[in-house]
Design a protein around this motif. Structure first.
Motif, PDB file in Angstrom:
ATOM      1  N   ASP A   1      47.263  34.593   5.263  1.00 38.33           N
ATOM      2  CA  ASP A   1      47.552  35.565   4.213  1.00 38.33           C
ATOM      3  C   ASP A   1      47.841  36.916   4.875  1.00 38.33           C
ATOM      4  O   ASP A   1      46.943  37.538   5.453  1.00 38.33           O
ATOM      5  N   PRO A   2      49.079  37.376   4.838  1.00 40.72           N
ATOM      6  CA  PRO A   2      50.207  36.745   4.141  1.00 40.72           C
ATOM      7  C   PRO A   2      50.762  35.569   4.936  1.00 40.72           C
ATOM      8  O   PRO A   2      50.719  35.556   6.161  1.00 40.72           O
TER       9      PRO A   2
ATOM     10  N   TYR B   1      55.549  32.025   5.622  1.00 38.57           N
ATOM     11  CA  TYR B   1      56.574  31.443   4.768  1.00 38.57           C
ATOM     12  C   TYR B   1      56.602  32.066   3.377  1.00 38.57           C
ATOM     13  O   TYR B   1      57.228  31.537   2.470  1.00 38.57           O
ATOM     14  N   GLN B   2      55.886  33.175   3.202  1.00 41.00           N
ATOM     15  CA  GLN B   2      55.862  33.818   1.900  1.00 41.00           C
ATOM     16  C   GLN B   2      57.285  34.154   1.458  1.00 41.00           C
ATOM     17  O   GLN B   2      58.051  34.785   2.184  1.00 41.00           O
ATOM     18  N   ASN B   3      57.628  33.726   0.258  1.00 37.42           N
ATOM     19  CA  ASN B   3      58.974  33.915  -0.296  1.00 37.42           C
ATOM     20  C   ASN B   3      60.055  33.253   0.557  1.00 37.42           C
ATOM     21  O   ASN B   3      61.229  33.643   0.489  1.00 37.42           O
ATOM     22  N   ALA B   4      59.660  32.255   1.357  1.00 41.02           N
ATOM     23  CA  ALA B   4      60.640  31.578   2.211  1.00 41.02           C
ATOM     24  C   ALA B   4      60.272  30.099   2.332  1.00 41.02           C
ATOM     25  O   ALA B   4      60.155  29.558   3.430  1.00 41.02           O
ATOM     26  N   TYR B   5      60.091  29.460   1.197  1.00 47.60           N
ATOM     27  CA  TYR B   5      59.659  28.056   1.203  1.00 47.60           C
ATOM     28  C   TYR B   5      60.696  27.155   1.860  1.00 47.60           C
ATOM     29  O   TYR B   5      60.364  26.068   2.344  1.00 47.60           O
ATOM     30  N   TRP B   6      61.937  27.603   1.885  1.00 44.96           N
ATOM     31  CA  TRP B   6      62.985  26.824   2.547  1.00 44.96           C
ATOM     32  C   TRP B   6      62.617  26.539   4.001  1.00 44.96           C
ATOM     33  O   TRP B   6      62.966  25.500   4.555  1.00 44.96           O
TER      34      TRP B   6
ATOM     35  N   TYR C   1      57.505  22.152  -4.942  1.00 47.20           N
ATOM     36  CA  TYR C   1      56.374  22.726  -5.654  1.00 47.20           C
ATOM     37  C   TYR C   1      55.815  21.798  -6.731  1.00 47.20           C
ATOM     38  O   TYR C   1      54.745  22.063  -7.271  1.00 47.20           O
TER      39      TYR C   1
END
Length: 262
Positions: free
Chosen positions: A36-37, A40-45, A197
């Motif tokens: 945390d953070p 891959y935060q906001n980058a699940y790709w 998800y």
């Protein structure tokens, strides 16, 4: 090469292939969940690509020995539609599950202290599921186990449909030479990017069952079996049915109409 020795090599190959997939994929899951953070935060790709590349690497490493099924759903579909020997199916599936266990062991060696720290900071235990998501799939927001079961049928059907297309000898636009491994990896990544998800896109019974057996033995207990909430069966049964559906759809809807050499 003697037949028995060749078969043993195929089983070792299948186990190693799944271990590679779990080692890379579940390590990416640990980076997503345990920090945390998250990187891959906001980058699940990025997670999806890691899983896809793990499949590509597994195929390049073992494909010349066993063909790299690396998935009981694929093995079942190949036996039903592509002439793979039925007598090999149980052993291949067991080898794949063993590979899943071995891959989970490797991930645990890397991340056990991180998992324990995460659980301590968040005041949860392994029995309550702390850190289980590194190794196994689970239902996402508003997804019930039965919904996940049908999701896995659909997603695995798409996977096997695409594998059949990519490896089809009569498909004139299929990837050439050794590029098929990369394309199959991209299929896995695309499924993850579009549906990851929902419940973690197992699309492979060995991918979930092998690590689930391992974490059950390592103190997660009911968080592994029956899982939360009584979920363990969905990523096993769903993909097996999905493999049959996807392979059958390709054989029925596409293969009869492909051009054949005169």
């Amino acid at each position: 090469m003697p037949t028995t020795k060749q078969f043993i090599g195929e089983l070792i190959s299948e186990a190693i292939a799944v271990a590679i997939i779990i080692f890379i994929g579940c390590s990416a899951a640990a980076m997503l969940l345990m920090y945390d953070p998250s990187p891959y935060q906001n980058a699940y790709w990025g997670v999806a690509i890691a899983w896809g590349l793990s499949v590509t690497f597994a195929i390049y490493a073992t494909g010349s020995i066993s063909g790299t099924h690396a998935n009981p759903a694929v093995t079942l579909a190949l036996a039903l539609y592509r002439g793979f020997a039925w007598k090999k199916v149980p052993a291949y599936c067991l080898a794949q599950i063993l590979g899943g266990i071995c891959g989970a062991v490797l991930v645990y060696c890397l991340y056990y202290s991180v998992i324990d720290h995460y659980n301590e900071v968040h005041h949860i235990t392994r029995v309550l599921g702390g850190g289980a998501g590194v190794f196994v799939t689970s239902p996402g927001l508003s997804i019930t186990p039965i919904h996940a079961f049908f999701n896995e049928i659909l997603l695995t059907a798409f996977l096997v449909f695409c594998i059949f297309a990519i490896t089809e000898s009569y498909n004139t636009v299929a990837p050439q030479a050794n590029s098929g491994a990369f394309m199959i990896g991209l299929v896995v990544a695309a499924i993850g990017a579009s549906a990851g998800y929902l419940e973690g896109w197992a699309i492979n019974p060995a991918r979930d069952l092998g690590p689930r057996i391992f974490i059950y033995l390592m103190g997660w207990g009911p968080a592994a079996f029956p899982g939360l909430p009584n979920y363990w069966w969905a990523p096993i049964c769903g993909p097996l049915i999905g493999g049959i559906v996807g392979g059958g759809a390709y054989q029925l809807l596409i293969r009869p109409f492909l051009p054949r050499p005169i």
